[in-house]
Design a protein around this motif. Structure first.
Motif, PDB file in Angstrom:
ATOM      1  N   TRP A 212      -6.344  -2.545  -8.754  1.00 55.54           N
ATOM      2  CA  TRP A 212      -7.077  -4.042  -8.320  1.00 55.54           C
ATOM      3  C   TRP A 212      -8.157  -3.633  -6.933  1.00 55.54           C
ATOM      4  N   ASN A 213      -7.589  -2.550  -6.366  1.00 55.58           N
ATOM      5  CA  ASN A 213      -8.351  -2.165  -5.160  1.00 55.58           C
ATOM      6  C   ASN A 213      -9.699  -1.195  -5.408  1.00 55.58           C
ATOM      7  N   GLN A 214      -9.771  -0.966  -6.749  1.00 58.09           N
ATOM      8  CA  GLN A 214     -10.936  -0.083  -7.190  1.00 58.09           C
ATOM      9  C   GLN A 214     -10.759   1.437  -7.092  1.00 58.09           C
ATOM     10  N   LEU A 215      -9.450   1.804  -6.875  1.00 59.75           N
ATOM     11  CA  LEU A 215      -9.079   3.518  -6.763  1.00 59.75           C
ATOM     12  C   LEU A 215      -9.128   3.659  -8.282  1.00 59.75           C
ATOM     13  N   THR A 216      -9.804   4.934  -8.551  1.00 61.85           N
ATOM     14  CA  THR A 216      -9.818   5.552  -9.858  1.00 61.85           C
ATOM     15  C   THR A 216      -9.181   6.886  -9.948  1.00 61.85           C
ATOM     16  N   ALA A 217      -8.197   7.241  -8.947  1.00 62.36           N
ATOM     17  CA  ALA A 217      -7.379   8.191  -9.150  1.00 62.36           C
ATOM     18  C   ALA A 217      -6.319   8.126  -8.093  1.00 62.36           C
ATOM     19  N   LEU A 218      -5.048   8.747  -8.811  1.00 60.26           N
ATOM     20  CA  LEU A 218      -3.792   8.533  -7.862  1.00 60.26           C
ATOM     21  C   LEU A 218      -3.977   9.428  -6.587  1.00 60.26           C
ATOM     22  N   PRO A 219      -3.685   8.756  -5.316  1.00 58.49           N
ATOM     23  CA  PRO A 219      -4.039   9.413  -4.202  1.00 58.49           C
ATOM     24  C   PRO A 219      -2.855  10.805  -4.219  1.00 58.49           C
ATOM     25  N   TRP A 220      -3.530  11.852  -3.352  1.00 58.86           N
ATOM     26  CA  TRP A 220      -2.668  13.345  -3.380  1.00 58.86           C
ATOM     27  C   TRP A 220      -1.319  12.913  -3.058  1.00 58.86           C
ATOM     28  N   PHE A 221      -0.955  12.119  -1.857  1.00 59.33           N
ATOM     29  CA  PHE A 221       0.458  12.061  -1.339  1.00 59.33           C
ATOM     30  C   PHE A 221       1.336  11.224  -2.190  1.00 59.33           C
TER      31      PHE A 221
ATOM     32  N   LEU B 179      -0.228  -0.488   9.636  1.00 59.93           N
ATOM     33  CA  LEU B 179      -0.924   0.561   8.630  1.00 59.93           C
ATOM     34  C   LEU B 179      -0.673   0.136   7.078  1.00 59.93           C
ATOM     35  N   ILE B 180       0.644  -0.356   6.763  1.00 60.72           N
ATOM     36  CA  ILE B 180       1.169  -0.498   5.429  1.00 60.72           C
ATOM     37  C   ILE B 180       0.185  -1.677   5.143  1.00 60.72           C
ATOM     38  N   VAL B 181       0.238  -2.888   5.700  1.00 61.70           N
ATOM     39  CA  VAL B 181      -0.693  -3.926   5.301  1.00 61.70           C
ATOM     40  C   VAL B 181      -2.154  -3.642   5.136  1.00 61.70           C
ATOM     41  N   GLY B 182      -2.585  -2.985   6.045  1.00 57.87           N
ATOM     42  CA  GLY B 182      -4.096  -2.583   6.210  1.00 57.87           C
ATOM     43  C   GLY B 182      -4.676  -1.725   4.705  1.00 57.87           C
ATOM     44  N   GLN B 183      -3.593  -0.775   4.660  1.00 59.92           N
ATOM     45  CA  GLN B 183      -3.906   0.217   3.616  1.00 59.92           C
ATOM     46  C   GLN B 183      -3.371  -0.616   2.173  1.00 59.92           C
ATOM     47  N   GLN B 184      -4.122  -1.365   1.692  1.00 57.75           N
ATOM     48  CA  GLN B 184      -3.580  -2.375   0.476  1.00 57.75           C
ATOM     49  C   GLN B 184      -3.593  -1.405  -0.654  1.00 57.75           C
ATOM     50  N   GLY B 185      -4.746  -0.448  -0.740  1.00 57.15           N
ATOM     51  CA  GLY B 185      -4.795   0.228  -1.884  1.00 57.15           C
ATOM     52  C   GLY B 185      -3.945   1.443  -2.075  1.00 57.15           C
ATOM     53  N   TYR B 186      -3.470   1.893  -1.047  1.00 56.85           N
ATOM     54  CA  TYR B 186      -2.477   2.748  -1.108  1.00 56.85           C
ATOM     55  C   TYR B 186      -1.302   2.484  -1.039  1.00 56.85           C
ATOM     56  N   THR B 187      -0.573   1.444  -0.364  1.00 59.62           N
ATOM     57  CA  THR B 187       0.675   0.960  -0.106  1.00 59.62           C
ATOM     58  C   THR B 187       0.944  -0.242  -1.061  1.00 59.62           C
ATOM     59  N   GLY B 188       0.018  -1.083  -1.243  1.00 62.12           N
ATOM     60  CA  GLY B 188       0.348  -2.470  -1.927  1.00 62.12           C
ATOM     61  C   GLY B 188       0.160  -3.476  -1.015  1.00 62.12           C
ATOM     62  N   GLY B 189      -0.105  -3.261   0.268  1.00 63.59           N
ATOM     63  CA  GLY B 189      -0.479  -4.198   1.164  1.00 63.59           C
ATOM     64  C   GLY B 189       0.742  -5.288   1.511  1.00 63.59           C
ATOM     65  N   ILE B 190       0.360  -6.457   2.008  1.00 63.46           N
ATOM     66  CA  ILE B 190       1.303  -7.284   2.101  1.00 63.46           C
ATOM     67  C   ILE B 190       2.527  -7.633   1.121  1.00 63.46           C
ATOM     68  N   ASN B 191       1.907  -7.803   0.038  1.00 65.76           N
ATOM     69  CA  ASN B 191       2.912  -7.627  -1.242  1.00 65.76           C
ATOM     70  C   ASN B 191       3.926  -6.712  -1.412  1.00 65.76           C
TER      71      ASN B 191
END
Length: 382
Positions: free
Chosen positions: A107-116, A169-181
């Motif tokens: 949904w946040n337009q990432l095209t690959a799984l982050p390294w971590f 940090l978790i809320v702001g980095q929605q594409g990596y953490t799922g954000g507020i949800n």
């Protein structure tokens, strides 16, 4: 045998307390509660891990942390990352623009799984990370604070600030953490359906077994020379320092162990409830964990479990019956306990249990004599 009885079980009173708790959570609750309520109790018991960590850190160590939600959340997010990757197989995510990655990343337009995220494809790595990463984070905080002799209210405020930063940090980095949800839609554990009633019940029993194991391990630590020195540091820190002990190292160790214990609770919460979100990381859950410990008795490993159950049962009952007033009722309950029972439920038990046990053990003649003596005392008083 003496080692097991005294060091692990806490002697006669400790063994009896642990037996009563074990019977309650392993036999009584499963027999008399339906699956929904039993799952609720399982969720409550995951919070008890954090409450136990505060007994070690605050009750015996004299260091109040207002950020135990940090480590609870790290453990929960670690487990959730593994489960989310398993639920995000290319077959399950075929309709996405980029199959094979979690839906919130797509949904946040990432095209690959982050390294971590990559290492969390391994269940073995996940189990290790759940325990090691929170302890490592606690070690970094502990070295930075305790080596500089930062303690008391300053340490409490700093841990609270760290909890806020991590939440933002978790809320702001929605594409990596799922954000507020948060991380949701967790379905299977190594191919096994974890949403069924049978799976929830199994997780409940695993949760109970781990909780009992943590209590036993904590008792061993507190009954050792380390535990006695920890109490001495709490009461007379300068005297212990002048005796040649490195006080900072003791505080760092117990802080890391407390983080380790809280992380276990967070991981079990994810399995028991089926999701993890930043609402379990910030200030509010951390303060609630302190309330659990205060109500149960911050010097009692078993008392805080009852405190956790009592507060959460009250929270559920009040919110169901009085949806507009339940926060006020919960606050009033906490204030009443602190005012009238400053040592919590454990202090209440230690104060009145000897008289109750003596009354039950007394013979009929002895009971009669006790009643006569009591009436004479009342007449003299009047």
């Amino acid at each position: 045998m003496s080692f097991v009885y005294d060091k692990l079980l806490g002697g006669k009173s400790g063994a009896m307390g642990l037996l009563v708790l074990s019977v309650l959570i392993l036999i009584v609750f499963p027999l008399f509660l339906d699956n929904f309520r039993l799952n609720l109790v399982g969720k409550y018991l995951t919070y008890a891990f954090a409450a136990i960590s505060l007994v070690l850190l605050w009750g015996y160590g004299g260091t109040l942390s207002l950020g135990q939600g940090i480590f609870f959340g790290l453990g929960g997010y670690g487990m959730a990352m593994f489960l989310k990757l398993e639920a995000s197989s290319p077959e399950n995510t075929a309709i996405q623009s980029t199959p094979g990655i979690p839906d919130f990343m797509d949904w946040n337009q990432l095209t690959a799984l982050p390294w971590f995220w990559e290492p969390f494809n391994s269940f073995a790595f996940t189990l290790v990370a759940i325990l090691v990463l929170p302890a490592l984070f606690a070690y970094i905080i502990g070295v930075a604070m305790f080596k500089r002799r930062v303690g008391g209210v300053y340490f409490a405020i700093i841990t609270q600030v760290i909890a806020v930063i991590l939440t933002v940090l978790i809320v702001g980095q929605q594409g990596y953490t799922g954000g507020i949800n948060g991380i949701t839609d967790l379905r299977t554990l190594n191919g096994w359906d974890m949403t069924s009633d049978g799976a929830k019940t199994l997780f409940y029993y695993i949760n109970c077994a781990l909780l009992i194991g943590v209590i036993v391990l904590s008792r061993y630590i507190l009954s050792s020379k380390f535990g006695r020195l920890l109490l001495a540091i709490r009461d007379k820190e300068d005297r212990v320092r002048f005796s040649g002990y490195d006080v900072a190292n003791f505080k760092i160790f117990i802080f890391c162990f407390a983080a380790f214990v809280s992380a276990i609770g967070g991981a079990m919460f994810t399995l028991q409830v089926g999701f993890m979100s930043p609402s379990f990381v910030g200030i509010v859950p951390s303060i609630e964990m302190v309330i659990f410990a205060a109500v149960g008795g911050r010097m009692s490993l078993i008392g805080v479990v009852y405190g956790t159950l009592l507060i959460n049962f009250g929270k559920t009952a009040f919110s169901e019956s009085f949806p507009e007033l339940w926060l006020f009722l919960m606050g009033g309950t906490f204030i009443a306990v602190v005012m009238f029972f400053p040592n919590g439920l454990a202090g209440l038990w230690s104060q009145y249990s000897p008289a109750l046990l003596q009354r039950f053990r007394a013979t009929p003649d002895e009971s009669k004599q006790v009643k006569i003596a009591s009436s004479l005392d009342m007449k003299e008083f009047n």
